[in-house]
Design a protein around this motif. Structure first.
Motif, PDB file in Angstrom:
ATOM      1  N   LEU A 144       0.849  -1.178   0.000  1.00 60.06           N
ATOM      2  CA  LEU A 144       0.000   0.000   0.000  1.00 60.06           C
ATOM      3  C   LEU A 144       0.891   1.237   0.000  1.00 60.06           C
ATOM      4  CD1 LEU A 144      -2.578  -1.064   2.774  1.00 60.06           C
ATOM      5  CD2 LEU A 144      -2.926  -1.150   0.295  1.00 60.06           C
ATOM      6  N   PRO A 284      -4.326   2.263  -1.199  1.00 62.50           N
ATOM      7  CA  PRO A 284      -3.754   1.611  -2.392  1.00 62.50           C
ATOM      8  C   PRO A 284      -3.060   2.653  -3.258  1.00 62.50           C
ATOM      9  CG  PRO A 284      -6.002   0.879  -2.014  1.00 62.50           C
ATOM     10  CD  PRO A 284      -5.767   2.031  -1.077  1.00 62.50           C
ATOM     11  N   THR A 295      -3.372  -3.994  -6.976  1.00 61.18           N
ATOM     12  CA  THR A 295      -2.234  -3.855  -6.080  1.00 61.18           C
ATOM     13  C   THR A 295      -1.286  -5.021  -6.311  1.00 61.18           C
ATOM     14  OG1 THR A 295      -1.569  -3.461  -3.784  1.00 61.18           O
ATOM     15  CG2 THR A 295      -3.235  -5.151  -4.174  1.00 61.18           C
ATOM     16  N   ALA A 362      -6.592  -7.281   0.577  1.00 63.86           N
ATOM     17  CA  ALA A 362      -6.048  -6.963  -0.749  1.00 63.86           C
ATOM     18  C   ALA A 362      -5.396  -8.167  -1.422  1.00 63.86           C
ATOM     19  CB  ALA A 362      -5.038  -5.827  -0.636  1.00 63.86           C
TER      20      ALA A 362
END
Length: 415
Positions: A144, A284, A295, A362
């Motif tokens: 991130l 993100p 991602t 994620a």
């Protein structure tokens, strides 16, 4: 009949972990990467404790632990293999080129069925070459964009939503005297990962989604590095150390000391920053006009070399390594993501790991590095050596990416 069933169950269990009955005195050489940032947090403590526990339960098998820094471990293991001194087990960043050379045991040859089937399917697939699993995922993470909330508040800015925001936020931070408004570590330590994050945010990536071939010098990738070169590096927004000379560990240390406004980070950095009193925001990595393509997911790998012929003993040790308590111990210590279903479920349910939930969420939709390509080790080395030049003043991003693409093509042709 009961006795027969019990005997059959015992036979299956032994066969699943490599037929470990009656092992003679054997010393297994384990070379593993150091995830710590100093002597106190070194991974050597984890591995030595694990080895000691394993040895007490498995008389006749000793584990020789050799922990090395991430910056050199891939090259160190490659040199060991080249010199005919391969370790029994390596925990490093890439496995596929050793699989191509037929130097590795397959997962089927090593692990019990319960252990092998417990790997997250996305990671199991990433560990395969020609549909055969050689790479055993060890830990995973997603990335991130981290930002220093206090520095952002002082500059009167909010988390970026697109590339224009990244640039304007960096400019505001620079005006407030922040040493490194945005860090872009393209040094040799982990340039391949930093590069992929930016490529994904620009709508590109390393491979073509249609056929999986390399697409390193695609128009989208060239445009991404042209923007980095002109709008961030060329504008003096990336700090006093050139990206080519900046390693991830140095950038992370600068962030935890309050000198960096933004950078791409993984879960371990989150905890290190908090321990240093840095208030961390995470989003993100934004794309050119909004949300990025995806991602990036990262996995580090375990592999077992065939050279010393210790398949049964290695299988027993790996089965032990992947028990939930050990997986969670390591992942929790370094704020990384476990690679098994059972350990992931346990971590999600544990409120002490609530900060990791953003990363866990994620992972399923993330895009991983092309670990399964036999050529990836060569391509990754080329990226580490060359990509930093693409953002230097007067350089041609197109030429640099083109050179790396040619290296990739040559590596592919040699498979």
């Amino acid at each position: 009949m009961t006795a027969a069933i019990a005997a059959l169950g015992m036979t299956m269990a032994l066969a699943g972990c490599g037929g470990t009955g009656g092992a003679a005195d054997v010393t297994l050489k384990l070379v593993a990467a150091d995830y710590g940032t100093n002597a106190r947090t070194s991974s050597e403590k984890y591995w030595k404790a694990l080895a000691s526990e394993f040895e007490s339960k498995n008389p006749g098998i000793k584990i020789d632990v050799d922990v090395r820094p991430w910056k050199t471990i891939d090259a160190d293991v490659a040199e060991m293999v080249e010199n005919g001194k391969a370790p029994d087990i390596a925990q490093i960043g890439s496995y596929s080129h050793y699989a191509k050379q037929e130097k590795l045991y397959t997962a089927d040859e090593l692990l019990s069925v319960p252990t092998q089937s417990n790997f997250l399917s996305q990671l199991s697939e990433a560990g395969k070459v020609h549909r055969v699993q050689y790479g055993l995922p060890f830990v995973a993470s997603t990335r991130l964009l981290f930002y220093n909330e206090d520095l952002f508040t002082e500059a009167g800015i909010s988390a970026p939503k697109n590339w224009a925001d990244i640039k304007s936020d960096a400019e505001a931070l620079k005006e407030k005297g922040v040493t490194t408004p945005i860090a872009i570590p393209l040094g040799s330590e982990e340039a391949q990962s930093e590069t992929m994050m930016w490529l994904l945010s620009g709508g590109g990536g390393y491979t073509d989604t249609a056929d999986g071939s390399y697409n390193i010098d695609s128009p989208q990738n060239i445009e991404t590095f042209q923007w980095l070169q002109k709008d961030l590096v060329g504008a003096g927004l990336t700090g006093p150390v050139a990206p080519r000379e900046l390693d991830r560990a140095t950038a992370f240390k600068a962030f935890t000391s309050g000198q960096v406004g933004m950078l791409n980070g993984h879960p371990t950095l989150m905890q290190d920053a908090k321990k240093s009193g840095i208030k961390v925001g995470m989003v993100p990595l934004p794309g050119t006009n909004g949300k990025a393509k995806s991602t990036m997911g990262v996995a580090d790998w375990m592999m077992a070399f065939k050279q010393n012929g210790h398949r049964r003993e290695v299988g027993r040790f790996l089965d032990y390594t992947y028990e939930d308590k050990n997986v969670l111990n390591f992942a929790g210590q370094y704020d990384l993501l476990p690679v098994t279903y059972s350990a992931n479920d346990a971590m999600v349910a544990d409120d002490s790991h609530a900060d990791l939930r953003k990363f866990l969420e994620a992972l399923p939709a993330s895009e991983l590095l092309p670990y399964g390509k036999n050529s990836w080790g060569t391509v990754s080395d080329s990226l580490k050596k060359n990509i930093g030049r693409a953002v230097e003043k007067g350089a041609s991003p197109s030429n640099v990416l083109g050179q790396i693409a040619r290296d990739a093509s040559s590596a592919e042709a040699a498979e």
